[in-house]
Design an enzyme around this catalytic site. Structure first.
Site, PDB file in Angstrom:
ATOM      1  N   TRP A 166      -3.914  -2.107  -1.037  1.00  8.79           N
ATOM      2  CA  TRP A 166      -3.843  -3.443  -1.630  1.00  8.79           C
ATOM      3  C   TRP A 166      -4.577  -4.343  -0.646  1.00  8.79           C
ATOM      4  CZ3 TRP A 166      -1.106  -8.324  -1.527  1.00  8.79           C
ATOM      5  CH2 TRP A 166      -0.874  -8.876  -2.795  1.00  8.79           C
ATOM      6  N   ASN A 177      -0.708   1.312   6.647  1.00  5.85           N
ATOM      7  CA  ASN A 177      -0.075   0.142   6.009  1.00  5.85           C
ATOM      8  C   ASN A 177       0.264  -0.845   7.118  1.00  5.85           C
ATOM      9  OD1 ASN A 177      -0.104   1.524   3.634  1.00  5.85           O
ATOM     10  ND2 ASN A 177       2.106   1.848   3.504  1.00  5.85           N
ATOM     11  N   GLY A 178       0.064  -2.120   6.873  1.00  2.49           N
ATOM     12  CA  GLY A 178       0.406  -3.120   7.893  1.00  2.49           C
ATOM     13  C   GLY A 178      -0.822  -3.930   8.272  1.00  2.49           C
ATOM     14  N   CYS A 238       0.856  -1.178   0.000  1.00 10.16           N
ATOM     15  CA  CYS A 238       0.000   0.000   0.000  1.00 10.16           C
ATOM     16  C   CYS A 238       0.896   1.232   0.000  1.00 10.16           C
ATOM     17  CB  CYS A 238      -0.862   0.011   1.250  1.00 10.16           C
ATOM     18  SG  CYS A 238      -1.765  -1.514   1.513  1.00 10.16           S
ATOM     19  N   LYS A 256       5.325  -4.169  -5.512  1.00  5.04           N
ATOM     20  CA  LYS A 256       6.770  -3.985  -5.604  1.00  5.04           C
ATOM     21  C   LYS A 256       7.483  -4.367  -4.321  1.00  5.04           C
ATOM     22  CE  LYS A 256      10.619  -2.708  -7.455  1.00  5.04           C
ATOM     23  NZ  LYS A 256      11.237  -3.726  -8.333  1.00  5.04           N
ATOM     24  N   GLU A 275      15.835 -17.013 -12.627  1.00  2.00           N
ATOM     25  CA  GLU A 275      15.407 -15.617 -12.748  1.00  2.00           C
ATOM     26  C   GLU A 275      14.660 -15.389 -14.076  1.00  2.00           C
ATOM     27  OE1 GLU A 275      14.913 -13.118 -11.094  1.00  2.00           O
ATOM     28  OE2 GLU A 275      15.116 -11.350 -12.342  1.00  2.00           O
ATOM     29  N   HIS A 317      16.170 -36.185 -14.273  1.00  2.00           N
ATOM     30  CA  HIS A 317      15.563 -36.621 -13.006  1.00  2.00           C
ATOM     31  C   HIS A 317      14.087 -36.256 -12.915  1.00  2.00           C
ATOM     32  CE1 HIS A 317      19.530 -37.723 -11.629  1.00  2.00           C
ATOM     33  NE2 HIS A 317      19.960 -36.554 -12.085  1.00  2.00           N
ATOM     34  N   LYS A 355      10.901 -13.950 -14.410  1.00  2.00           N
ATOM     35  CA  LYS A 355      10.558 -12.750 -15.189  1.00  2.00           C
ATOM     36  C   LYS A 355       9.401 -13.049 -16.119  1.00  2.00           C
ATOM     37  CE  LYS A 355      11.896 -10.257 -13.421  1.00  2.00           C
ATOM     38  NZ  LYS A 355      12.742 -10.316 -12.281  1.00  2.00           N
ATOM     39  N   ARG A 372       3.810   0.233  -6.764  1.00  2.00           N
ATOM     40  CA  ARG A 372       3.828  -0.704  -5.641  1.00  2.00           C
ATOM     41  C   ARG A 372       2.645  -1.660  -5.702  1.00  2.00           C
ATOM     42  NH1 ARG A 372       7.300   1.502  -1.829  1.00  2.00           N
ATOM     43  NH2 ARG A 372       6.547   0.060  -0.281  1.00  2.00           N
ATOM     44  N   GLU A 401       6.043 -13.703 -14.170  1.00  2.00           N
ATOM     45  CA  GLU A 401       5.419 -12.596 -13.427  1.00  2.00           C
ATOM     46  C   GLU A 401       4.851 -11.510 -14.330  1.00  2.00           C
ATOM     47  OE1 GLU A 401       7.756 -10.278 -10.558  1.00  2.00           O
ATOM     48  OE2 GLU A 401       9.535 -10.599 -11.771  1.00  2.00           O
TER      49      GLU A 401
HETATM   50  O1  M6R Z   1      13.026  -5.597  -2.413  1.00  3.01           O
HETATM   51  P1  M6R Z   1      13.531  -7.014  -2.425  1.00  3.01           P
HETATM   52  O2  M6R Z   1      14.745  -7.179  -3.265  1.00  3.01           O
HETATM   53  O3  M6R Z   1      13.730  -7.546  -1.028  1.00  3.01           O
HETATM   54  O4  M6R Z   1      12.348  -7.834  -3.071  1.00  3.01           O
HETATM   55  C1  M6R Z   1      12.405  -9.232  -3.164  1.00  3.01           C
HETATM   56  C2  M6R Z   1      11.339  -9.769  -4.080  1.00  3.01           C
HETATM   57  O5  M6R Z   1      10.061  -9.429  -3.610  1.00  3.01           O
HETATM   58  C3  M6R Z   1      11.472  -9.235  -5.509  1.00  3.01           C
HETATM   59  O6  M6R Z   1      12.744  -9.486  -6.025  1.00  3.01           O
HETATM   60  C4  M6R Z   1      10.423  -9.893  -6.429  1.00  3.01           C
HETATM   61  O7  M6R Z   1      10.663 -11.244  -6.552  1.00  3.01           O
HETATM   62  C5  M6R Z   1      10.392  -9.213  -7.798  1.00  3.01           C
HETATM   63  N1  M6R Z   1       9.035  -8.914  -8.173  1.00  3.01           N
HETATM   64  C6  M6R Z   1      10.913 -10.044  -8.888  1.00  3.01           C
HETATM   65  O8  M6R Z   1      10.879  -9.396 -10.118  1.00  3.01           O
END
Ligand code: M6R
Length: 604
Positions: free
Chosen positions: A72, A98-99, A2, A599, A477, A500, A481, A27, A484
């Protein structure tokens, strides 16, 4: 997740709050709201995008004090009633939060017994009613009394027409930045929203309660003891938080990686070693360290996996990598002769922060590699290095990954030179890093070639990504990408694992992206590709320039400049980012803000 924005000063609050909320759009949110105080109170809320809220917020709303929030949903569905700011029975006290308030149900029951009327399903609403319950004449006193009953996490801002010349702010595990300067008082959960008004800001610590007036900030704790929080100067500028002519933040952030990687290294490399000012205070302790434990989440975790190879190969120090969400709840013993390294772009990821606090509580030595200056992980680690890459806005992390792996190279070199790594070997690593920005520029020129490949493969519904050693974390990774931002099912595997199990998936409808640099495991990768091809699978290979052999066995090849092994995770990650980006553009997803994601994951 949020976003909170508040303003008090001489100017009209609502455009400032809207601008702040827009800057935090990245975010992720599903509803939003603003309250502005004048001689009357105007509270406007909306479900969906901020444009809808903006339309509802009539231009003639004037008032010099206000707070806003992008929500959110966690407690309660996505409705206007559940959007923040939440208010008390008489609509005189407004709270954006937030929280998560863990004991909100029991507090709510008691407040209902006392006659309070609730209109939302949120945990936040109990805060506004509690403040109403305790309010006598001073807002911060009522806030403090309310917080003493609350269990959970909060970054919150409160305004009231009963005590109007102030914004009361509090923090417990949820970030809050404040700047009070000649243009007024600004508060946000994200520095990015304050940057247009000031680069200098203070970050609250857990337990702080701040009162912001037009030109004054005072901070105390719940026991009314004054607290001094030093001002931090952010090294970000407004342009960095804008698209700068690119259609998406993600593309902008991919394209700036030559500079961002250079910025991460700037002033830190010598001829054969590395100078890291942020580690000076712990340099002697690091000399004796017997193991490095890297703890992180998501993309930062995959960068950490690359770090394992780097530490073990370059410095000879054993390295373990663990997901922060697993680390905190195991019985893992924190050892005095080991170091715990936390990687986080945002510096606010709840799981990573919880793992750091476990290490600190048990007396372990902690280091951070963090991008956001002044963030919780940056402040709470014993020492560390900043990425210096400017804000990363796109939810899909790109430049943070390449910067993290660059900094892990620097750290491994630092540890190595403290131990047995020779000057000659050090020089070789420094050279490989110094050449990197130019190589990245060459890779970025491949964007249209990768776009062509993306077009060919965009309609497949499953993908496999494979690699070995330094390219294995990139396979993970690359698959993250793609899934997501394009919502295509993708899996990342160590290529040696194919036989395996995953090989059973392969047929012509399940393409594989094979990361096949000309490195020490090249021939093994070629065998794995052969296994896939002989089962009818399609293969897109990423290979090193000059590798003619691979052309004959795969369907498509993307050639990358030759680099040393320690650089592979960086150069090979970039085409993966571009492939995912181009596919997502063709599929028309909201790729800077993918569905269901945010984010900064500030709840565990
Ligand atoms: O801010 P951080 O690097 O701690 O965030 C970790 C993950 O939440 C972040 O890398 C997330 O996996 C990304 N959306 C990946 O693209």
């Amino acid at each position: 997740m949020c976003g909170i924005m508040g303003y008090i000063g001489e100017n009209n609050a609502s455009p400032i709050i809207m601008d702040g909320l827009k800057r935090m759009e990245y975010r992720g949110y599903d509803s939003s709201g603003v309250v502005v105080l004048n001689d009357k109170v105007t509270c406007v809320k909306s479900v969906g995008k901020l444009e809808k809220l903006e339309k509802k917020l009539k231009k003639d709303i004037h008032g010099n004090i206000g707070i806003g929030h992008s929500r959110w949903a966690t407690h309660g569905g996505v409705t206007e009633e559940n959007a923040h700011p939440q208010h008390d029975c008489k609509e005189e006290i407004f709270v954006a939060h937030n929280g998560i308030i863990e004991n909100y149900k029991e507090l709510k029951e008691k407040l209902i017994e006392q006659g309070h009327k609730f209109i939302s399903d949120t945990d936040t609403e109990v805060i506004s009613h509690l403040i109403e319950h305790f309010f006598e004449s001073n807002l911060e006193e009522a806030v403090k009394k309310s917080l003493s009953l609350i269990k959970g996490t909060y970054g919150l801002v409160v305004v009231s027409k009963k005590d109007p010349q102030k914004i009361v702010v509090a923090r417990m595990f949820s970030p809050i930045a404040i700047s009070v300067n000649k243009s007024g008082g600004f508060v946000s959960s994200d520095p990015v929203a304050i940057i247009p008004h000031s680069k200098k800001m203070v970050f609250l610590e857990d337990g702080d309660v701040a009162v912001i007036k037009k030109n004054k900030l005072s901070i105390t704790n719940l026991e009314n003891e004054p607290k001094y929080r030093e001002e931090t100067e952010m090294d970000w500028n407004i342009e960095e938080a804008q698209k700068g002519g690119y259609p998406h933040f993600m593309l902008k952030e991919i394209m700036e990686q030559s500079d961002s990687v250079a910025n991460s290294m700037r002033g830190r490399l010598t001829e054969d070693a590395v100078k890291l000012g942020g580690l000076e205070s712990v340099e002697k302790q690091l000399q004796k360290v017997k193991r490095v434990n890297i703890v992180s989440c998501g993309t930062s975790y995959y960068a950490g996996l690359a770090g394992k190879y780097l530490f073990e190969d370059i410095s000879g120090v054993p390295c373990e990598v663990e997901l922060a969400s697993e680390f905190s709840y195991g019985k893992k013993q924190i050892k005095k002769d080991e170091v715990y390294l936390f990687l986080s772009q945002s510096g606010e990821t709840a799981d990573t922060l919880a793992a750091l606090r476990k290490v600190k509580n048990e007396g372990g030595l902690s280091l951070g590699v963090v991008n956001v200056v002044g963030s919780s992980i940056a402040r709470e680690t014993d020492a560390g290095v900043y990425n210096h890459i400017g804000p990363e806005i796109s939810v899909a992390s790109t430049k943070a990954f390449t910067s993290q792996v660059t900094l892990l190279n620097l750290l491994a070199l630092f540890f190595g030179r403290q131990r047995e790594l020779s000057q000659k070997q050090g020089k070789k690593i420094v050279k490989s890093l110094s050449d990197l920005p130019e190589k990245i520029n060459k890779i970025l020129e491949l964007s249209s070639e990768i776009e062509r490949i993306a077009k060919k493969y965009k309609d497949f519904s499953d993908f496999l990504f494979i690699g070995r050693r330094y390219s294995f974390p990139v396979a993970l990774e690359g698959s993250l990408k793609l899934k997501e931002i394009s919502y295509i099912h993708a899996e990342g595997y160590a290529a040696g694992e194919m036989k395996h199990g995953p090989l059973a998936l392969i047929d012509k409808s399940f393409p594989t992206v094979a990361l096949c640099p000309s490195d020490s495991v090249y021939s093994k990768m070629i065998s794995n590709i052969g296994e896939i091809k002989s089962r009818g699978g399609r293969v897109i290979a990423l290979a090193t320039e000059g590798d003619k052999q691979i052309e004959d066995i795969v369907d498509d090849v993307i050639y990358l400049p030759k680099v040393e092994e320690n650089i592979i995770p960086i150069t090979f990650a970039i085409p993966m980012q571009l492939l995912a980006y181009h596919i997502a553009v063709m599929l028309g997803t909201d790729l800077d803000m993918p569905r269901n994601l945010s984010k900064s994951v500030t709840v565990e």
